[in-house]
Design a protein around this motif. Sequence first.
Motif, PDB file in Angstrom:
ATOM      1  N   ASP A   1     -27.026  15.323  12.126  1.00 40.38           N
ATOM      2  CA  ASP A   1     -28.252  15.155  11.497  1.00 40.38           C
ATOM      3  C   ASP A   1     -29.709  15.270  12.104  1.00 40.38           C
TER       4      ASP A   1
ATOM      5  N   ASP B   1     -35.018  18.817  11.948  1.00 41.86           N
ATOM      6  CA  ASP B   1     -35.221  20.051  11.864  1.00 41.86           C
ATOM      7  C   ASP B   1     -33.900  20.778  12.571  1.00 41.86           C
ATOM      8  N   ALA B   2     -33.129  21.469  11.520  1.00 39.81           N
ATOM      9  CA  ALA B   2     -32.075  21.919  12.268  1.00 39.81           C
ATOM     10  C   ALA B   2     -32.378  23.246  13.105  1.00 39.81           C
ATOM     11  N   ARG B   3     -33.131  24.117  12.770  1.00 38.52           N
ATOM     12  CA  ARG B   3     -33.410  25.253  13.689  1.00 38.52           C
ATOM     13  C   ARG B   3     -33.630  24.833  15.053  1.00 38.52           C
TER      14      ARG B   3
ATOM     15  N   THR C   1     -28.878  28.193   5.673  1.00 41.57           N
ATOM     16  CA  THR C   1     -30.474  27.775   5.182  1.00 41.57           C
ATOM     17  C   THR C   1     -31.309  27.348   6.172  1.00 41.57           C
TER      18      THR C   1
ATOM     19  N   GLU D   1     -32.137  24.687   6.523  1.00 41.14           N
ATOM     20  CA  GLU D   1     -31.773  23.228   6.410  1.00 41.14           C
ATOM     21  C   GLU D   1     -30.161  23.044   7.052  1.00 41.14           C
ATOM     22  N   ARG D   2     -29.489  24.191   7.432  1.00 39.77           N
ATOM     23  CA  ARG D   2     -28.192  24.209   7.868  1.00 39.77           C
ATOM     24  C   ARG D   2     -27.976  25.195   8.563  1.00 39.77           C
TER      25      ARG D   2
ATOM     26  N   ALA E   1     -27.974  19.755  10.416  1.00 41.17           N
ATOM     27  CA  ALA E   1     -28.420  19.648   9.251  1.00 41.17           C
ATOM     28  C   ALA E   1     -29.661  18.815   8.802  1.00 41.17           C
ATOM     29  N   THR E   2     -30.717  19.565   8.185  1.00 45.21           N
ATOM     30  CA  THR E   2     -31.947  18.998   8.122  1.00 45.21           C
ATOM     31  C   THR E   2     -31.741  17.710   7.155  1.00 45.21           C
TER      32      THR E   2
ATOM     33  N   ASP F   1     -33.958  14.631   5.308  1.00 45.62           N
ATOM     34  CA  ASP F   1     -35.271  14.065   4.991  1.00 45.62           C
ATOM     35  C   ASP F   1     -35.331  12.544   5.293  1.00 45.62           C
TER      36      ASP F   1
END
Length: 300
Positions: free
Chosen positions: A58, A61-63, A82, A84-85, A100-101, A103
């Motif tokens: 977790d 910012d996933a990237r 995406t 987000e993943r 995984a992004t 929030d």
Amino acid sequence: MVVITSGSTVGAGSLKTASFEAEAPAQALSVAVVSAEPDRRVQGAVGMRANVQNLIFDCPDARTLASFYAELVLMPIRHLDTPERVVIGNDKSCTRLAFATVDDFRPPTWPDPAYPQQLHLCGPAAAYGYDAESPTDLVQRLGAIRLPDLGGDCPVYADPAGHPFCLCAGFPPKREDKSLRGYLGGVVFDCFDSPRALAAFYAELLDMPERMEDEEGWVTIKAKDRTRPGLGFQGANGKQPQWLDPECPPQLHLDIEVDDLAAAENLVARLGATRLPDMGAEYVVYADPEGHPFCLYPAG
């Protein structure tokens, strides 16, 4: 956190540490669950295969975090589902890293037990270098932050999202062996009750019966052929992760691919896992006996 090195004693309860030695290229934690004591298993579990396909981080910012680990452990970015993943890894035969992004991500603040690390990665092999750059120069250039070592010879860093990781001796044992690029070393679980009990849980689920070290507060297990990343279990203080609870979220978790989902669910339930709310799709979510979430999903 225990810093994994060879034959040293560190903080966090002064636990003895170990070296997950790399003896072959990175492989998935792919095993056949075939017990030497069949009477201990539920019907339908014998022959079931379990494979730790992904270690999920977790993060805010996933990237960004995927780019950090892609260079650190020399894994290509394979899937950008995406923004987000993101998944990095060599192929499906190898254990991969996924990001995984989340929030309102709340990072661990190791060694503060109020926001524990829960799991951490030990000994990214590529950081020991096949080029001229030193391990410390590499991780600092990538944005890692040095953390207190609490003893031992193994430097401890936080990645850009705050997850601690260790750079440990013996990853890989031969720096010139480029076939070991992408070797993950080991994954260590914080245990708030019993490291031995949690080691027994994963040893049976993943058929990793060999204990490299076995002490009250520190256990390491390896697959039979020693070609796969090891698992470590250490005594720790702090809160158990709570699935879907932003006050004490899981920081990392495992995706476990199985070829018989019903048999896998029967097995983990018998071993003491607790069913958690699913997140949709084909994943079934459980918590291990120490509260760490993991996902089961059918192969294919």
